[in-house]
Design an enzyme around this catalytic site. Structure first.
Site, short mmCIF file in Angstrom:
data_model
loop_
_atom_site.label_atom_id
_atom_site.label_comp_id
_atom_site.label_asym_id
_atom_site.label_seq_id
_atom_site.Cartn_x
_atom_site.Cartn_y
_atom_site.Cartn_z
CB THR A 1 -54.89 8.57 -49.10
OG1 THR A 1 -55.07 9.97 -48.93
CG2 THR A 1 -53.41 8.29 -49.22
NE ARG A 13 -46.75 13.21 -48.00
CZ ARG A 13 -47.88 12.73 -47.50
NH1 ARG A 13 -48.77 12.19 -48.29
NH2 ARG A 13 -48.12 12.81 -46.20
CB THR A 17 -57.03 9.34 -40.91
OG1 THR A 17 -57.36 10.36 -41.83
CG2 THR A 17 -57.53 9.72 -39.52
N GLY A 18 -54.62 11.33 -41.33
CA GLY A 18 -53.91 12.55 -40.94
C GLY A 18 -52.56 12.66 -41.61
CB SER A 58 -58.91 13.15 -49.23
OG SER A 58 -60.06 12.47 -48.77
CB THR A 75 -56.48 8.48 -45.29
OG1 THR A 75 -55.36 9.32 -45.37
CG2 THR A 75 -56.13 7.05 -45.59
#
Ligand code: GLY
Length: 324
Positions: A200, A210, A233-234, A77, A182
């Site tokens: 990330t 994106r 994060t997420g 990631s 991330t």
């Protein structure tokens, strides 16, 4: 026995600020300290600690720390080996911020293994904060960075599998699991200065073009040397809507502990996203005293904490949706 006159005199002196409350011993700040997201944070913390334990600057520590994850092909990631977008291209986002409030950022960067170091160069060698795409890549190459293929046999295999399973659709959101997002890192050095870094490859199989929260100062990362530092994060879209990391720092400024600030910021993300049960967002934070905390929506987010007293260890973040 204390007379009424003495008592009134003492009360007047307290009110005048001449006597301060004696019973409050000042807590000893924990320094140095480094905190980073997910299990890959353990190795990243080790790299950061090499600098922090010698009295080095938090800024150098967070850059060296997250470079470890960027260069690890097994971390799917971040950087090398990061999962590609829907078209099979790896595009990287990163930002860095120091104790002076200076910051640098790159987004949609292709073919450079360590975007965090490009972000630092943007911060230190240009009048800008953010550079993106081809311009950021040319800037990196002109400053000695080498172009590198970032797809690995494993990430190509996963992308080909995804294409077969999703011939017409782009899966926009994915609940993140351990070791799958991330790296955000925040640190305080022996001098008491704070810095942070965030990097990330973004959401796997994202629409080409994106960009998430990670390169956006205030969303993926924020540092205020008077107060604390936070990283997210997420799912980046949800973090951007809440200006998540800035919010965590502002909540600490209002007197909340890092732990409570992360929880309250997560509650804000939840309030702003009706579909919050479908995705993961988590925050980590430290304050000026060297206290740390983390909180998330879905169970399964953990973070790595390294200090002199307890060494390098994983901490499971409490979650809004309870673990089964
Ligand atoms: N938090 C990483 C991203 O959404 O790109």
């Amino acid at each position: 026995m204390i007379s009424r006159r003495q008592l009134m005199g003492a009360t007047a002196m307290v009110a005048a600020g001449q006597i301060t409350a004696r019973a409050q011993p000042k807590p000893t700040p924990v320094r140095p300290l480094v905190v980073s997201t997910w299990r890959h944070g353990l190795a990243a913390n080790e790299a950061a600690w090499k600098i922090l334990s010698k009295g080095g600057r938090a800024l150098d520590a967070v850059e060296a720390g997250v470079r470890e994850s960027e260069s690890d092909p097994k971390v799917g990631s971040v950087g090398l080996g990061g999962l590609p977008d829907a078209s099979g291209q790896v595009t990287l986002d990163a930002c860095i911020m120091d104790e002076n409030g200076d910051c640098g950022s790159v987004a949609y960067l292709k073919g450079i293994e360590n975007p965090i170091s490009v972000a630092r160069l943007v911060m230190e060698n240009t009048p800008h904060v953010m550079m993106v795409g081809e311009g950021a890549k040319q800037f990196a190459l002109a400053n000695g960075f080498k172009e590198k293929a970032l797809l690995t046999p494993e990430s190509i295999k996963q992308w080909e599998k995804w294409k077969v399973e999703h011939p017409d659709a782009v899966k926009h959101r994915e609940v993140n699991i351990e070791n799958h997002d991330t790296i955000g890192m925040v640190s305080i050095d022996t001098k008491g200065n704070l810095s942070g870094a965030c990097t990330t490859s973004g959401l796997a199989w994202k629409l080409p073009g994106r960009v998430g929260d990670s390169p956006i100062i205030g969303a993926g990362l924020y540092v205020d040397n008077e107060v604390g530092a936070a990283s997210a994060t997420g799912v980046g879209e949800a973090v951007i809507r809440a200006v998540g990391s800035f919010l965590v720092v502002e909540l600490m400024r209002q007197g909340n502990s890092p732990q409570d600030a992360c929880r309250l910021a997560t509650e804000r993300v939840i309030a702003k996203n009706p579909d919050w049960k479908e995705f993961q967002v988590g925050f980590i934070a430290i304050d000026k005293l060297g206290r740390s905390g983390g909180y998330c929506i879905q169970p399964g987010f953990d973070y790595a904490v390294y200090d002199k007293q307890m060494g390098n260890r994983m901490v499971t973040a409490p979650s809004r949706i309870p673990a089964k």
